[in-house]
Scaffold this motif. Structure first.
Motif, PDB file in Angstrom:
ATOM      1  N   PRO A 190      43.703  32.664  38.429  1.00  9.37           N
ATOM      2  CA  PRO A 190      43.617  33.666  39.904  1.00  9.37           C
ATOM      3  C   PRO A 190      41.984  33.120  40.129  1.00  9.37           C
ATOM      4  CG  PRO A 190      43.901  34.689  37.734  1.00  9.37           C
ATOM      5  CD  PRO A 190      44.750  33.601  37.568  1.00  9.37           C
ATOM      6  N   VAL A 191      41.044  33.334  41.198  1.00 10.51           N
ATOM      7  CA  VAL A 191      40.403  33.763  41.352  1.00 10.51           C
ATOM      8  C   VAL A 191      39.554  35.189  41.310  1.00 10.51           C
ATOM      9  CG1 VAL A 191      39.746  31.122  42.714  1.00 10.51           C
ATOM     10  CG2 VAL A 191      39.870  33.884  43.728  1.00 10.51           C
ATOM     11  N   THR A 192      40.054  36.116  41.291  1.00 10.23           N
ATOM     12  CA  THR A 192      39.779  37.391  40.963  1.00 10.23           C
ATOM     13  C   THR A 192      41.299  38.100  39.710  1.00 10.23           C
ATOM     14  OG1 THR A 192      41.253  38.172  42.887  1.00 10.23           O
ATOM     15  CG2 THR A 192      39.368  37.583  43.635  1.00 10.23           C
ATOM     16  N   HIS A 193      40.485  39.564  39.478  1.00 12.11           N
ATOM     17  CA  HIS A 193      41.334  40.054  38.792  1.00 12.11           C
ATOM     18  C   HIS A 193      41.033  42.229  38.835  1.00 12.11           C
ATOM     19  CE1 HIS A 193      38.725  39.684  35.865  1.00 12.11           C
ATOM     20  NE2 HIS A 193      38.730  40.977  35.313  1.00 12.11           N
ATOM     21  N   PHE A 194      41.836  42.882  38.823  1.00 12.69           N
ATOM     22  CA  PHE A 194      41.596  44.235  38.965  1.00 12.69           C
ATOM     23  C   PHE A 194      40.933  44.312  37.378  1.00 12.69           C
ATOM     24  CE2 PHE A 194      42.662  48.226  39.775  1.00 12.69           C
ATOM     25  CZ  PHE A 194      42.198  48.987  40.505  1.00 12.69           C
ATOM     26  N   ASP A 195      39.611  45.493  38.088  1.00 10.12           N
ATOM     27  CA  ASP A 195      38.724  45.839  36.941  1.00 10.12           C
ATOM     28  C   ASP A 195      39.933  47.190  36.595  1.00 10.12           C
ATOM     29  OD1 ASP A 195      37.989  45.910  34.346  1.00 10.12           O
ATOM     30  OD2 ASP A 195      36.248  47.117  35.370  1.00 10.12           O
ATOM     31  N   THR A 196      40.443  47.476  36.368  1.00  2.00           N
ATOM     32  CA  THR A 196      41.169  48.812  36.010  1.00  2.00           C
ATOM     33  C   THR A 196      40.030  50.120  35.412  1.00  2.00           C
ATOM     34  OG1 THR A 196      41.905  48.994  32.909  1.00  2.00           O
ATOM     35  CG2 THR A 196      43.524  48.668  34.945  1.00  2.00           C
ATOM     36  N   ALA A 197      39.520  49.393  35.150  1.00  2.00           N
ATOM     37  CA  ALA A 197      37.967  50.212  34.453  1.00  2.00           C
ATOM     38  C   ALA A 197      37.151  51.288  35.565  1.00  2.00           C
ATOM     39  CB  ALA A 197      37.011  49.714  33.378  1.00  2.00           C
ATOM     40  N   THR A 198      37.181  50.004  36.571  1.00  2.00           N
ATOM     41  CA  THR A 198      36.418  50.325  37.916  1.00  2.00           C
ATOM     42  C   THR A 198      36.752  50.415  39.171  1.00  2.00           C
ATOM     43  OG1 THR A 198      35.673  48.237  37.819  1.00  2.00           O
ATOM     44  CG2 THR A 198      34.156  49.534  36.716  1.00  2.00           C
ATOM     45  N   SER A 199      38.229  50.374  38.506  1.00  2.00           N
ATOM     46  CA  SER A 199      39.195  50.252  40.314  1.00  2.00           C
ATOM     47  C   SER A 199      38.782  49.548  41.294  1.00  2.00           C
ATOM     48  CB  SER A 199      39.430  51.849  40.131  1.00  2.00           C
ATOM     49  OG  SER A 199      40.090  52.597  39.450  1.00  2.00           O
ATOM     50  N   LYS A 200      38.194  48.249  40.811  1.00  2.00           N
ATOM     51  CA  LYS A 200      37.577  47.178  41.679  1.00  2.00           C
ATOM     52  C   LYS A 200      38.175  46.093  41.241  1.00  2.00           C
ATOM     53  CE  LYS A 200      33.279  49.565  42.994  1.00  2.00           C
ATOM     54  NZ  LYS A 200      31.910  49.230  43.075  1.00  2.00           N
ATOM     55  N   VAL A 201      38.057  45.216  42.639  1.00  2.00           N
ATOM     56  CA  VAL A 201      38.202  43.819  42.594  1.00  2.00           C
ATOM     57  C   VAL A 201      37.569  43.149  41.947  1.00  2.00           C
ATOM     58  CG1 VAL A 201      39.167  41.422  43.467  1.00  2.00           C
ATOM     59  CG2 VAL A 201      40.243  43.717  43.925  1.00  2.00           C
ATOM     60  N   VAL A 202      37.631  42.218  41.073  1.00  2.00           N
ATOM     61  CA  VAL A 202      36.289  41.228  40.631  1.00  2.00           C
ATOM     62  C   VAL A 202      36.539  40.149  40.444  1.00  2.00           C
ATOM     63  CG1 VAL A 202      35.434  43.685  39.605  1.00  2.00           C
ATOM     64  CG2 VAL A 202      37.228  42.068  38.340  1.00  2.00           C
ATOM     65  N   ALA A 203      36.084  39.144  40.041  1.00  5.63           N
ATOM     66  CA  ALA A 203      35.952  38.144  40.050  1.00  5.63           C
ATOM     67  C   ALA A 203      36.445  37.795  38.247  1.00  5.63           C
ATOM     68  CB  ALA A 203      34.734  36.794  40.037  1.00  5.63           C
ATOM     69  N   SER A 204      37.758  35.941  38.372  1.00  7.29           N
ATOM     70  CA  SER A 204      38.191  35.917  37.413  1.00  7.29           C
ATOM     71  C   SER A 204      36.841  34.141  37.461  1.00  7.29           C
ATOM     72  CB  SER A 204      39.411  35.414  36.919  1.00  7.29           C
ATOM     73  OG  SER A 204      40.218  36.688  37.684  1.00  7.29           O
ATOM     74  N   PRO A 205      35.927  34.287  36.665  1.00  8.01           N
ATOM     75  CA  PRO A 205      35.150  33.314  36.437  1.00  8.01           C
ATOM     76  C   PRO A 205      35.671  31.574  36.894  1.00  8.01           C
ATOM     77  CG  PRO A 205      33.892  34.489  35.125  1.00  8.01           C
ATOM     78  CD  PRO A 205      35.558  35.395  35.483  1.00  8.01           C
ATOM     79  N   ILE A 206      35.194  30.929  36.851  1.00  8.13           N
ATOM     80  CA  ILE A 206      36.151  29.131  37.060  1.00  8.13           C
ATOM     81  C   ILE A 206      35.731  29.291  36.115  1.00  8.13           C
ATOM     82  CG2 ILE A 206      36.833  27.105  38.625  1.00  8.13           C
ATOM     83  CD1 ILE A 206      36.372  29.321  41.356  1.00  8.13           C
ATOM     84  N   ASP A 207      36.586  27.751  35.301  1.00  6.86           N
ATOM     85  CA  ASP A 207      36.141  27.356  34.176  1.00  6.86           C
ATOM     86  C   ASP A 207      36.310  25.241  34.179  1.00  6.86           C
ATOM     87  OD1 ASP A 207      35.409  25.521  31.571  1.00  6.86           O
ATOM     88  OD2 ASP A 207      36.623  27.126  30.753  1.00  6.86           O
ATOM     89  N   PHE A 208      35.544  24.659  34.576  1.00  5.25           N
ATOM     90  CA  PHE A 208      35.614  23.315  34.805  1.00  5.25           C
ATOM     91  C   PHE A 208      37.004  22.471  33.402  1.00  5.25           C
ATOM     92  CE2 PHE A 208      32.859  24.071  38.298  1.00  5.25           C
ATOM     93  CZ  PHE A 208      33.645  23.282  39.448  1.00  5.25           C
TER      94      PHE A 208
END
Length: 589
Positions: A190-208
């Motif tokens: 995925p390129v995002t995930h849900f951060d339960t601490a902030t209740s926001k969708v945040v980025a999942s950094p792309i590792d080449f």
């Protein structure tokens, strides 16, 4: 006397007893109409009306209003448009959901029922009906037989919008990364995930990841499928052009479109958020972002061959030292197991001694997957480099060791499709070369050539590497798969004997044992997951789309030598007096 006097503004002139009267009127996006009545003496009277039930339609992906595409997913906002919240549970989608009915009157005057995903008093999600004519159109919303709202839209063939992970039309996309290693899918991320601490969708950094990894970004949107051609779809990631491999209907969900992009390898060193822009038929979608991970966590890379065999060439065809047969590193060594299989003592791979006969590419994959031979059922169709490793360049037609059964094959399929054209797949040939061919060329697919399948299995674990190419920072690059060290920069055009002499005389990075590589070594640099050029451009920056010499002579036409064209990676041959590029090599194990 009716005329336009401005954007969404008109004037009507009429005469009574030869005296001119005027009605000037305009309408804004909220549905407010302003009427100005002007008498012959110039006196003015103004009346303002607001139309009832006005609704606003926007792309359900980008939330951009005004322009909609045929079959795209749209959202309508208003009031009193449904008696309750309801969602469609079947396909085809219903056109009546809890008494809410939407119709589109297109520019041709056709009244079309609108498929509904979701209705609520303030929002409707629906699809622009198939077959809607381009141009100005009106959406009407009915509730239990009464008019509940209406709004104006413009229909076009495309109106690209990208869905975002938080359904805002901005920020990070609803997207997936597909990671390939060679021709094999390693996994999806995925390129995002849900951060339960902030209740926001945040980025999942792309590792080449590893140098051998190729990453594809799969975006989801709407209003894209009727692009006039794939060449009219362009994209950039972080300001760098990204190859568009597919743009069209997703296939499983109504109105949903998909865009597949290859992540440019030049972004490997960047970190942080970068913009992803998409343009379709000259129209720009909403800009989204992906997050790149600075540096890379390099996973292990598996390479199936323990060593790279020599070509098998023993003849001498030149007048100076340095041709293929002058260097023996890993002399081919095949062992007949007496059970219909051969073991390559150099690579560690186990091979089918015969082959499965002529068949399509899809048939070849299925054949090897289901093969049971020598008490084993883990056979597979070989990759290009594996199939090339058993060619013998001391003979032709077939260019294989005598230990293999002669089957009349002209070509042998490999498991790898051409990186930019899924209708073609890599194959090696009985003359000793390799290249991507149309899948339709074989007899079983209606063609005239005999493509056959010879299967392989991994008799050893192969090599487990943390990297493939190491830049030695001295003008050389070492390939961990073969232990070969390469001249990083190519050399300008020379004839074949001049190329041999150049490499024999070369002193680079403190070493003087450079030589012109044989054809097997040249092909080892071909990256079949890339085109134009088909070589790792991180290890070999600015690599040209050009023909390169090998030290291997074409044994049945000794005035010619084997070459590799790094445009697509095809190995063929050229007359030795031709002027071609070269890249010297040393070492090996």
């Amino acid at each position: 006397g009716y005329r336009t006097i401005g954007p969404n503004s008109w004037s009507l002139e009429y005469k009574i007893n030869n005296q001119a009267w005027y009605v000037n009127y305009s309408v804004d996006s909220t549905g407010k109409y302003t009427f100005e009545f002007v008498d012959p003496a110039g006196a003015k009277r103004t009346e303002i009306y607001t139309r009832r039930g006005v609704s606003t339609g926007v792309s359900a992906a980008s939330y951009t209003g005004g322009m909609m595409a045929t079959e795209s997913i749209v959202s309508i906002f208003g009031a009193g448009m449904a008696s309750a919240t309801r969602s469609a549970t079947v396909t085809p989608l219903p056109t009546d959901l809890g008494g809410t009915v939407v119709r589109l009157i297109d520019s041709a005057g056709a009244s079309l029922p609108v498929p509904l995903f979701f209705v609520s008093p303030t929002q409707i999600n629906c699809q622009i009906p198939p077959g809607a004519s381009p141009g100005k159109a009106t959406l009407t919303i009915g509730l239990n037989g009464a008019l509940a709202g209406f709004g104006d839209v413009t229909i076009d063939t495309t109106a690209p919008g990208l869905f975002t992970a938080d359904a805002s039309g901005q920020g990070y996309p609803a997207a997936t990364i597909y990671r390939y290693r060679g021709s094999s899918l390693v996994g999806t991320e995925p390129v995002t995930h849900f951060d339960t601490a902030t209740s926001k969708v945040v980025a999942s950094p792309i590792d080449f990841g590893s140098e051998s990894d190729t990453l594809f970004l799969v975006l989801f949107g709407t209003g894209i499928r009727y692009r006039s051609g794939l060449n009219t779809v362009t994209a950039t990631i972080g300001g760098t052009d990204a190859q568009v491999l597919y743009a069209g209907a997703q296939g499983s969900f109504v109105g949903l479109d998909q865009v597949n992009l290859r992540l440019p390898s030049s972004l490997r060193g960047r970190s942080g958020d970068v913009d992803v822009t998409l343009m379709v038929n000259g129209k720009t979608a909403n800009t989204v972002k992906v997050n790149l991970k600075g540096g890379s966590t390099i996973p292990a890379v598996t390479w199936s061959m323990l060593k790279l065999p020599d070509t098998g060439q023993t003849g001498h065809y030149g007048t100076i030292f340095g041709e293929d047969s002058d260097y023996l590193i890993n002399v081919p060594a095949l062992r007949n197991n007496g059970d219909g299989s051969l073991t390559d003592n150099i690579t560690g791979l186990q091979w089918q001694q015969g082959d499965g006969g002529e068949m399509t590419w899809d048939g070849a994959r299925s054949y090897c997957d289901s093969l049971v031979l020598a008490g084993r059922d883990d056979w597979r169709l070989p990759r290009m480099h594996e199939s090339f490793s058993i060619l013998n360049h001391n003979v032709v037609n077939p260019a294989t060791d005598a230990s293999f059964s002669k089957t009349g094959a002209e070509y042998w399929w490999t498991a790898e499709p051409r990186a930019d054209d899924a209708t073609r797949a890599w194959a090696t040939n009985s003359g000793g070369g390799a290249g991507p061919h149309p899948k339709s060329e074989t007899v079983s697919a209606g063609g005239t050539k005999k493509f056959q399948a010879r299967c392989v299995r991994d008799a050893t674990p192969g090599l487990s590497l943390t990297e493939i190419f190491r830049d030695n920072l001295n003008g050389t690059v070492t390939d961990a798969r073969t232990s070969l060290t390469w001249q990083q920069a190519e050399v300008a055009d020379k004839a074949w004997d001049e190329a041999i002499r150049y490499c024999e005389d070369l002193v680079l990075a403190g070493a003087s044992d450079w030589r012109l590589p044989n054809i097997r070594e040249m092909v080892s640099l071909v990256d079949s997951s890339r085109v134009r050029p088909s070589i790792n451009t991180t290890a070999f920056p600015n690599a040209p789309l050009a023909l390169f010499w090998s030290s291997t002579t074409l044994v049945n036409q000794t005035t010619r030598s084997w070459t590799v064209d790094y445009t697509l990676g095809i190995s063929s041959y050229n007359t030795k007096t031709d002027k071609l590029r070269l890249r010297c090599v040393r070492g090996g194990s």
